[in-house]
Design an enzyme around this catalytic site. Structure first.
Site, PDB file in Angstrom:
ATOM      1  N   HIS B 143       0.691  -1.088   0.092  1.00 20.22           N
ATOM      2  CA  HIS B 143       0.197   0.026  -0.087  1.00 20.22           C
ATOM      3  C   HIS B 143       0.904   1.271  -0.185  1.00 20.22           C
ATOM      4  CE1 HIS B 143      -3.377   2.620   1.269  1.00 20.22           C
ATOM      5  NE2 HIS B 143      -2.378   3.282   2.072  1.00 20.22           N
ATOM      6  N   GLU B 144       1.953   1.235   0.864  1.00 19.98           N
ATOM      7  CA  GLU B 144       2.629   2.587   0.972  1.00 19.98           C
ATOM      8  C   GLU B 144       3.478   2.587  -0.315  1.00 19.98           C
ATOM      9  OE1 GLU B 144       2.394   4.460   3.047  1.00 19.98           O
ATOM     10  OE2 GLU B 144       1.165   3.194   4.453  1.00 19.98           O
ATOM     11  N   GLU B 227      -6.390   6.975  -1.273  1.00 24.88           N
ATOM     12  CA  GLU B 227      -6.007   5.486  -0.285  1.00 24.88           C
ATOM     13  C   GLU B 227      -6.777   4.612  -1.057  1.00 24.88           C
ATOM     14  OE1 GLU B 227      -4.580   5.423   2.378  1.00 24.88           O
ATOM     15  OE2 GLU B 227      -4.152   7.471   1.903  1.00 24.88           O
TER      16      GLU B 227
END
Ligand SMILES: [Zn+2]
Ligand SMILES: [Zn+2]
Ligand SMILES: [Zn+2]
Lengths: 184, 438, 133
Positions: B143-144, B227
């Site tokens: 995700h990062e 996100e």
């Protein structure tokens, strides 16, 4: 006069076009080579880890000779494999052998708690993941390159300059041997 | 991999512009109020904005890392974390391995910083390492790295810095308006256009009070979609949406709050640490979409791990008809990506992967990861105590401590500025040369 | 962390998931808040909780003031509820400092007849630090 100029212009355009196709093929072939070298690095890493692993397991489970020997044999075979297709088969066999080794390890709590064993297991897991993740990029590159060598008109250039299609890299794990289930 | 980054870029410019406009307008009102000159205020605010942007652009990465108390680690400090970051670097085709930082904080969370994909950094808290298993940690790292690949990190830190300044400015304004706002009336009445002045003044007041809300709305609009997109990227990189889903669930139910947290850094984390109702539905002012929704979407990805599957799951869960994934990305090779089975999932048979039913983007049969399902027992500490030990040691090592194992069974951890030549073990009294530490 | 007495860097010792800081110069030991309880719990000693309570000592003037290794503020002089050994405690309650030999004295004082049993059980963690001076 204009006819000659036109003719020369067409010839020049054609030559540039052929050069363009040729360069395109070279670029794609290099992309394949490059992607393969990424995998190759990881395969070497994997092969280097296995003797250590076997030594560590020996210290706790020396009488699991069969399994250990199978891993060593599979590893030595994998080291000699050349080309993606062959490597794929050899690595698959090695994966199968490792699988039974780790299944055997389940029965030795001391081994499972050994720091060195845990570290090696982590490194092997990560190496497998890296191979898996870079394999996708490699196969995508092969697909692009092979398509170009087969499609009109690049296939003519490919045939003239001997651009051979590349092999895909697929790890085939042989049908699992029934490893005894250990229960506590 | 860069299709999302490209589609994000244009919107980013608009959001930065809006935020900057807000900041400069506030400066105008400030100037009018304190110096009877809106122009001075505008100018000062503009200069401040330029300086802030320059800092965020060139030093944002280091500022965020320093503010959050992050320490850089090497591979030997925490091999598993390092391996996972390298795996995700390969999977995402990131040009360089990001630097890895650990924050000594029991609340599980993570963030990424960096202006360019080749000079990025990922920071995780010790709580995250203590809480998550390998697959889950991989999901969070993916995700990062998704934020890095999608070019969110630079943009969000620039917006974050501006948001922070607007909140602070508004706070100052609110206080001064209530305690010392009498000065300007004299001038208003003496000048001719009194009525216009009054209207302007009221407009300024309203702006001052509404600015932080507006700024947060801008920030929300900019970050919420990102996100979701980073989640979609994570699914593609890991090919295991369940890893991130399960991680998000664990993080969101953790009762522990981050220690070093503020308005500016909060939006950078995987899960917004300032969010009160953590599992609540999307609320208007949350910078992050509801965690519950994110988990639901990831778990509804039936058709694989690609953009297509994420988009379908997003629409099914949120009931929205518009696509979350930019159309340009849906046309790429990452539209359909097959999933792999989870290593520890008892239902999945490692022998017969999901190979057959999931054709890859290029129509290649069997293009599914088989190797990653090899290890049934992941090599990670089994007991929670052992995991905490591993994390704590990584933190000591990241601070330059060297370890000496004493034959009595104790481990001695020697600080980098230790001056004596030998060390006496507290437990057994043995003497060790200080230089023998590894 | 710095030793509050010698001002030199302290060593961290870890055994069985308990971490303590100690100074090689003076062999004093720092316990973070909760670590004493953790150690007693792990040793299986049902230590009376009032023995772990400390009161502010009335004899501060006698000993030097020392800075807390965690927060840097001057530590309070305290002694066990029913004892006389004077220890230094962080004013914010983040931990407590024992000079060399003081752990033994505190146990002897507070555990009474059970002192030897407690000493025996804690030897697993503290070993030589409990030896008689
Ligand atoms: Zn020792
Ligand atoms: Zn000392
Ligand atoms: Zn203190």
């Amino acid at each position: 006069m204009t006819g000659i100029l036109l003719f020369l212009g067409i010839i020049a355009g054609l030559v540039i076009w052929v050069f363009g196709m040729y360069n395109g093929l070279v670029r794609l072939r290099n992309a394949v080579k490059n992607a393969w070298s990424q995998i190759d690095v990881q395969l070497k890493r994997r092969h280097d880890l296995i003797p250590n692993l076997v030594e560590t397991v020996k210290g706790y489970a020396a009488h699991e000779k069969d399994t250990l020997e199978r891993v060593i044999a599979a590893r030595n075979f994998a080291v000699t494999a050349s080309g993606p297709a062959e490597a794929g088969k050899a690595e698959g066999a090695l994966t199968g052998a490792l699988k039974s080794l780790f299944a055997v390890a389940e029965a030795y709590p001391d081994l499972k708690a050994n720091q060195n064993f845990l570290a090696l297991q982590e490194e092997l897991t990560s190496t497998e993941n890296r191979i898996a993740f870079s394999r996708q990029a490699y196969n995508d590159a092969v697909m692009q390159y092979n398509n170009k060598t087969e499609m009109v008109p690049t296939n003519i250039i490919a045939g003239m300059f001997n651009f051979k299609p590349s092999e895909f890299f697929e790890i085939e794990i042989p049908e699992e041997r029934q490893t005894p289930k250990v229960s506590f | 991999m860069w299709e999302i980054a490209r589609s994000n870029k244009r919107k980013s410019v608009i959001f930065v512009f809006l935020m900057a406009l807000l900041l400069v307008l506030m400066g105008g009102v400030f100037g009018e109020h304190f110096a009877q000159s809106a122009e001075t205020g505008l100018l000062v605010a503009f200069v401040i904005w330029v300086i802030l942007s320059i800092i965020a652009y060139f030093q944002g990465r280091n500022v965020f890392l320093a503010v959050s108390g992050a320490h850089k680690i090497r591979k030997e400090d925490h091999p598993r974390l390092f391996n996972i970051v390298e795996e995700m670097t390969i999977a995402s085709l990131l040009p360089a391995i990001p630097e890895i930082y650990i924050i000594d904080d029991p609340a599980p969370n993570a963030f990424a910083v960096g202006r360019k994909p080749d000079s990025a950094a990922v920071a995780v808290t010790s709580g995250l390492l203590n809480t998550l298993n390998r697959d889950e940690l991989q999901g969070v790292i993916a995700h990062e790295i998704g934020h890095i690949i999608n070019r969110d990190t630079l943009f969000m830190s620039m917006l974050g810095v501006m948001l922070g300044s607007i909140v602070i400015l508004s706070e100052i304004a609110r206080r001064s308006l209530f305690f010392g706002g009498g000065r300007r009336r004299t001038r208003t009445s003496s000048s001719g256009g009194g009525q216009i002045q009054v209207i302007l003044m009221i407009a300024g007041l309203v702006l001052m009070l509404l600015a932080p809300i507006l700024a947060r709305l801008i920030y929300l609009a900019a970050s919420r979609k990102r996100e979701y997109l980073a989640d979609a990227s994570a699914a593609i990189f890991t090919r295991l949406p369940e890893g991130l889903a399960s991680a998000l669930e664990k993080i969101s139910v953790s009762p522990i709050r981050l220690r070093k947290i503020n308005q500016v850094t909060a939006p950078m984390y995987t899960i917004n640490p300032l969010q009160n109702m953590k599992l609540a539905e999307d609320s208007l002012f949350s910078t992050h979409p509801s965690t519950l929704n994110r988990v639901r979407i990831l778990r509804s990805m039936a058709g694989g791990s690609g953009y297509d599957a994420y988009d379908a799951a997003f629409r099914a869960v949120t009931g929205q008809t518009r696509a979350i994934i930019p159309p340009s990305a849906l046309k790429t090779a990452h539209a359909t990506v097959p999933s792999r089975s989870r290593r520890s999932d008892p239902k999945s048979d490692p022998g017969t992967d999901q190979t057959k039913q999931a054709p890859s983007a290029m129509g290649m049969a069997g293009a599914v990861l088989t190797a990653a399902v090899l290890m049934d027992a992941a090599a990670e500490p089994v007991t929670p105590a052992a995991k905490v030990r591993e994390t704590t040691d990584a933190i000591w090592k990241s601070r330059g401590y060297r370890f000496i194992p004493c034959p009595c069974g104790a481990a001695l951890k020697v600080p980098p500025d230790y001056r004596r030549t030998d060390i006496v073990c507290l437990r057994c009294g043995r003497k060790h040369p200080a230089a023998s530490a590894s | 962390m710095e030793c509050p007495v010698c001002r030199e860097s302290m060593i961290v010792i870890e055994y069985d998931d308990i971490e303590l800081d100690y100074c090689v110069g003076c062999m004093g030991v720092w316990f973070d808040a909760g670590e004493i309880e953790l150690m007693l719990g792990k040793s299986g000693i049902p230590f009376p909780s009032e023995a772990l309570r400390f009161r502010v000592a009335d004899t501060d003037a006698r000993e030097l003031r020392r800075p807390c290794p965690l927060c840097g503020k001057t530590m309070q002089k305290v002694c066990p509820e029913h004892g006389r050994v004077i220890l230094d405690r962080c004013p914010a309650g983040e931990g407590i400092w024992f000079d060399a030999g003081e752990i033994r004295e505190v146990i002897k004082e507070s555990a009474g007849a059970a002192g030897d049993i407690v000493l025996g059980a804690l030897r697993r963690y503290l070993g030589e630090a409990l030896a008689e001076k």
